[in-house]
Design a protein around this motif. Structure first.
Motif, PDB file in Angstrom:
ATOM      1  N   VAL A   1     158.509 -12.521  50.161  1.00  0.00           N
ATOM      2  CA  VAL A   1     157.890 -11.339  50.749  1.00  0.00           C
ATOM      3  C   VAL A   1     158.186 -11.312  52.248  1.00  0.00           C
ATOM      4  O   VAL A   1     158.078 -12.343  52.936  1.00  0.00           O
ATOM      5  CB  VAL A   1     156.373 -11.331  50.501  1.00  0.00           C
ATOM      6  CG1 VAL A   1     155.725 -10.098  51.138  1.00  0.00           C
ATOM      7  CG2 VAL A   1     156.071 -11.366  49.003  1.00  0.00           C
ATOM      8  N   GLU A   2     158.534 -10.142  52.778  1.00  0.00           N
ATOM      9  CA  GLU A   2     158.842 -10.001  54.207  1.00  0.00           C
ATOM     10  C   GLU A   2     157.546  -9.900  55.009  1.00  0.00           C
ATOM     11  O   GLU A   2     157.171  -8.843  55.506  1.00  0.00           O
ATOM     12  CB  GLU A   2     159.730  -8.780  54.427  1.00  0.00           C
ATOM     13  CG  GLU A   2     161.114  -8.910  53.821  1.00  0.00           C
ATOM     14  CD  GLU A   2     161.980  -7.713  54.151  1.00  0.00           C
ATOM     15  OE1 GLU A   2     162.393  -7.588  55.318  1.00  0.00           O
ATOM     16  OE2 GLU A   2     162.218  -6.894  53.251  1.00  0.00           O
ATOM     17  N   HIS A   3     156.883 -11.020  55.104  1.00  0.00           N
ATOM     18  CA  HIS A   3     155.561 -11.112  55.715  1.00  0.00           C
ATOM     19  C   HIS A   3     155.605 -12.304  56.663  1.00  0.00           C
ATOM     20  O   HIS A   3     155.847 -13.435  56.231  1.00  0.00           O
ATOM     21  CB  HIS A   3     154.528 -11.326  54.603  1.00  0.00           C
ATOM     22  CG  HIS A   3     153.117 -11.053  54.984  1.00  0.00           C
ATOM     23  ND1 HIS A   3     152.719  -9.968  55.744  1.00  0.00           N
ATOM     24  CD2 HIS A   3     151.969 -11.726  54.671  1.00  0.00           C
ATOM     25  CE1 HIS A   3     151.406  -9.990  55.871  1.00  0.00           C
ATOM     26  NE2 HIS A   3     150.930 -11.047  55.246  1.00  0.00           N
ATOM     27  N   TYR A   4     155.409 -12.059  57.959  1.00  0.00           N
ATOM     28  CA  TYR A   4     155.609 -13.069  58.988  1.00  0.00           C
ATOM     29  C   TYR A   4     154.275 -13.384  59.659  1.00  0.00           C
ATOM     30  O   TYR A   4     153.388 -12.528  59.744  1.00  0.00           O
ATOM     31  CB  TYR A   4     156.631 -12.584  60.008  1.00  0.00           C
ATOM     32  CG  TYR A   4     157.986 -12.306  59.399  1.00  0.00           C
ATOM     33  CD1 TYR A   4     159.017 -13.235  59.494  1.00  0.00           C
ATOM     34  CD2 TYR A   4     158.223 -11.117  58.710  1.00  0.00           C
ATOM     35  CE1 TYR A   4     160.256 -12.993  58.922  1.00  0.00           C
ATOM     36  CE2 TYR A   4     159.463 -10.874  58.132  1.00  0.00           C
ATOM     37  CZ  TYR A   4     160.469 -11.802  58.239  1.00  0.00           C
ATOM     38  OH  TYR A   4     161.687 -11.562  57.654  1.00  0.00           O
ATOM     39  N   MET A   5     154.152 -14.598  60.192  1.00  0.00           N
ATOM     40  CA  MET A   5     152.848 -15.076  60.665  1.00  0.00           C
ATOM     41  C   MET A   5     152.968 -15.745  62.026  1.00  0.00           C
ATOM     42  O   MET A   5     153.828 -16.598  62.250  1.00  0.00           O
ATOM     43  CB  MET A   5     152.277 -16.065  59.644  1.00  0.00           C
ATOM     44  CG  MET A   5     150.903 -16.598  59.961  1.00  0.00           C
ATOM     45  SD  MET A   5     150.334 -17.731  58.649  1.00  0.00           S
ATOM     46  CE  MET A   5     148.766 -18.240  59.391  1.00  0.00           C
TER      47      MET A   5
ATOM     48  N   GLU B   1     161.953  -8.377  67.148  1.00  0.00           N
ATOM     49  CA  GLU B   1     161.725  -9.554  67.984  1.00  0.00           C
ATOM     50  C   GLU B   1     160.679 -10.476  67.364  1.00  0.00           C
ATOM     51  O   GLU B   1     160.797 -11.706  67.444  1.00  0.00           O
ATOM     52  CB  GLU B   1     161.307  -9.128  69.388  1.00  0.00           C
ATOM     53  CG  GLU B   1     162.408  -8.449  70.184  1.00  0.00           C
ATOM     54  CD  GLU B   1     163.640  -9.317  70.316  1.00  0.00           C
ATOM     55  OE1 GLU B   1     163.481 -10.509  70.690  1.00  0.00           O
ATOM     56  OE2 GLU B   1     164.749  -8.834  70.029  1.00  0.00           O
ATOM     57  N   VAL B   2     159.656  -9.904  66.748  1.00  0.00           N
ATOM     58  CA  VAL B   2     158.623 -10.709  66.084  1.00  0.00           C
ATOM     59  C   VAL B   2     159.244 -11.522  64.954  1.00  0.00           C
ATOM     60  O   VAL B   2     158.936 -12.711  64.775  1.00  0.00           O
ATOM     61  CB  VAL B   2     157.488  -9.806  65.569  1.00  0.00           C
ATOM     62  CG1 VAL B   2     156.581 -10.575  64.613  1.00  0.00           C
ATOM     63  CG2 VAL B   2     156.667  -9.265  66.736  1.00  0.00           C
ATOM     64  N   ARG B   3     160.124 -10.907  64.178  1.00  0.00           N
ATOM     65  CA  ARG B   3     160.750 -11.624  63.060  1.00  0.00           C
ATOM     66  C   ARG B   3     161.606 -12.793  63.542  1.00  0.00           C
ATOM     67  O   ARG B   3     161.758 -13.792  62.836  1.00  0.00           O
ATOM     68  CB  ARG B   3     161.588 -10.661  62.215  1.00  0.00           C
ATOM     69  CG  ARG B   3     160.749  -9.677  61.408  1.00  0.00           C
ATOM     70  CD  ARG B   3     161.587  -8.954  60.374  1.00  0.00           C
ATOM     71  NE  ARG B   3     162.587  -8.072  60.959  1.00  0.00           N
ATOM     72  CZ  ARG B   3     162.380  -6.812  61.312  1.00  0.00           C
ATOM     73  NH1 ARG B   3     161.182  -6.273  61.179  1.00  0.00           N
ATOM     74  NH2 ARG B   3     163.358  -6.073  61.817  1.00  0.00           N
ATOM     75  N   LYS B   4     162.167 -12.678  64.730  1.00  0.00           N
ATOM     76  CA  LYS B   4     162.939 -13.781  65.297  1.00  0.00           C
ATOM     77  C   LYS B   4     162.039 -14.927  65.741  1.00  0.00           C
ATOM     78  O   LYS B   4     162.450 -16.095  65.726  1.00  0.00           O
ATOM     79  CB  LYS B   4     163.764 -13.292  66.495  1.00  0.00           C
ATOM     80  CG  LYS B   4     164.865 -12.294  66.151  1.00  0.00           C
ATOM     81  CD  LYS B   4     165.546 -11.808  67.425  1.00  0.00           C
ATOM     82  CE  LYS B   4     166.612 -10.762  67.140  1.00  0.00           C
ATOM     83  NZ  LYS B   4     167.231 -10.240  68.396  1.00  0.00           N
ATOM     84  N   ALA B   5     160.814 -14.598  66.133  1.00  0.00           N
ATOM     85  CA  ALA B   5     159.928 -15.592  66.745  1.00  0.00           C
ATOM     86  C   ALA B   5     159.005 -16.287  65.745  1.00  0.00           C
ATOM     87  O   ALA B   5     158.642 -17.451  65.946  1.00  0.00           O
ATOM     88  CB  ALA B   5     159.091 -14.929  67.839  1.00  0.00           C
ATOM     89  N   TRP B   6     158.591 -15.586  64.695  1.00  0.00           N
ATOM     90  CA  TRP B   6     157.575 -16.111  63.779  1.00  0.00           C
ATOM     91  C   TRP B   6     158.176 -16.468  62.429  1.00  0.00           C
ATOM     92  O   TRP B   6     159.033 -15.742  61.915  1.00  0.00           O
ATOM     93  CB  TRP B   6     156.461 -15.093  63.574  1.00  0.00           C
ATOM     94  CG  TRP B   6     155.673 -14.769  64.798  1.00  0.00           C
ATOM     95  CD1 TRP B   6     155.720 -15.394  66.013  1.00  0.00           C
ATOM     96  CD2 TRP B   6     154.704 -13.728  64.928  1.00  0.00           C
ATOM     97  NE1 TRP B   6     154.846 -14.808  66.891  1.00  0.00           N
ATOM     98  CE2 TRP B   6     154.195 -13.779  66.253  1.00  0.00           C
ATOM     99  CE3 TRP B   6     154.209 -12.763  64.063  1.00  0.00           C
ATOM    100  CZ2 TRP B   6     153.234 -12.892  66.717  1.00  0.00           C
ATOM    101  CZ3 TRP B   6     153.246 -11.877  64.518  1.00  0.00           C
ATOM    102  CH2 TRP B   6     152.759 -11.947  65.835  1.00  0.00           C
ATOM    103  N   PRO B   7     157.722 -17.538  61.794  1.00  0.00           N
ATOM    104  CA  PRO B   7     158.155 -17.868  60.440  1.00  0.00           C
ATOM    105  C   PRO B   7     157.498 -16.929  59.424  1.00  0.00           C
ATOM    106  O   PRO B   7     156.562 -16.199  59.750  1.00  0.00           O
ATOM    107  CB  PRO B   7     157.655 -19.301  60.257  1.00  0.00           C
ATOM    108  CG  PRO B   7     156.442 -19.374  61.131  1.00  0.00           C
ATOM    109  CD  PRO B   7     156.743 -18.511  62.330  1.00  0.00           C
ATOM    110  N   THR B   8     158.002 -16.979  58.193  1.00  0.00           N
ATOM    111  CA  THR B   8     157.347 -16.188  57.148  1.00  0.00           C
ATOM    112  C   THR B   8     156.011 -16.830  56.794  1.00  0.00           C
ATOM    113  O   THR B   8     155.798 -18.035  56.986  1.00  0.00           O
ATOM    114  CB  THR B   8     158.215 -16.091  55.885  1.00  0.00           C
ATOM    115  OG1 THR B   8     158.313 -17.395  55.288  1.00  0.00           O
ATOM    116  CG2 THR B   8     159.601 -15.543  56.210  1.00  0.00           C
ATOM    117  N   ALA B   9     155.121 -16.003  56.253  1.00  0.00           N
ATOM    118  CA  ALA B   9     153.830 -16.525  55.803  1.00  0.00           C
ATOM    119  C   ALA B   9     154.017 -17.535  54.678  1.00  0.00           C
ATOM    120  O   ALA B   9     153.246 -18.497  54.563  1.00  0.00           O
ATOM    121  CB  ALA B   9     152.934 -15.372  55.364  1.00  0.00           C
TER     122      ALA B   9
END
Length: 224
Positions: free
Chosen positions: A104-108, A84-92
């Protein structure tokens, strides 16, 4: 303002900035991070500056300044939460544009400042993460910048290296929910080469303390 609600973690986490309170009741499980320059009294113990722990059913005393994170373990599944976080936040990389973050699979989360303290939450999705060693924080040119990270979900490790090469690792701290790694900067605010690495998919809070004289950056843009 003794208590200020911080919304960057919604709808996944509740954050509060608490200041100048003689007592603070923590009923449900919460992570408390002391961001003051003096200790918080917890029963017969002290929570020192830039230390954190999980608390419940306790009264904190002499709270000069603290960040409280609620609902960090109220979800049924870490995997479902992270999805759910990956759906809501863009990548860093999309937020910050740093080349080391490309691919990199790093979301912010969104970022906010409470006074001189910057707060943002990151989700590191891959194992390993390979976020890249770094030792500079270019948006804050004033000496004395301080940064720590507090684990909220999953497990990881904060690594320090002598050079920009993981083979030169000399210090590694395990990160689990409720843990903040020890400060790694010197008196002038210089950092070793360092990176966060995943053991499992992880979510952590990044806390940045700007020194006196530093300009608060535009959090509508790409800063970390």
């Amino acid at each position: 303002m003794p208590t200020e609600v911080i919304t960057i973690g919604e709808p996944f986490f509740g954050l509060r900035h608490i200041s100048d309170e003689a007592t603070v009741d923590i009923n449900e499980r919460a992570i408390v991070l002391n961001v003051a320059d003096r200790a918080i009294q917890v029963e017969a113990q002290l929570l020192q500056p830039l230390q954190s722990a999980i608390f419940a059913n306790v009264t904190l005393r002499d709270v000069d300044r603290a960040i409280v994170i609620d609902r960090f373990d109220s979800h049924d599944s870490d995997d479902a939460l992270c999805e759910e976080v990956r759906k809501a936040w863009p990548t860093a990389f999309e937020k910050r544009g740093e080349e080391r973050l490309r691919g990199v699979e790093h979301y912010m989360s969104p970022k906010t400042f409470v006074g001189n303290i910057g707060l943002s939450i990151y989700h590191s999705a891959s194992v390993p993460l390979n976020v890249g060693l770094h030792n500079e924080h270019p948006f804050c040119p004033v000496p004395g910048f301080r940064e720590v990270h507090t684990q909220l979900v999953g497990y990881g490790k904060m690594q320090q290296c002598k050079e920009r090469d993981p083979a030169t690792l000399y210090l590694e701290e395990p990160m689990a929910p409720g843990i903040t790694h020890r400060p790694m900067y010197d008196a002038e605010g210089n950092y070793p080469w360092h990176q966060f690495e995943t053991t499992t998919p992880s979510i952590f809070l990044a806390l940045e303390i700007l020194p006196e004289g530093a300009e608060i950056p535009d959090v509508g843009g790409q800063n970390d």
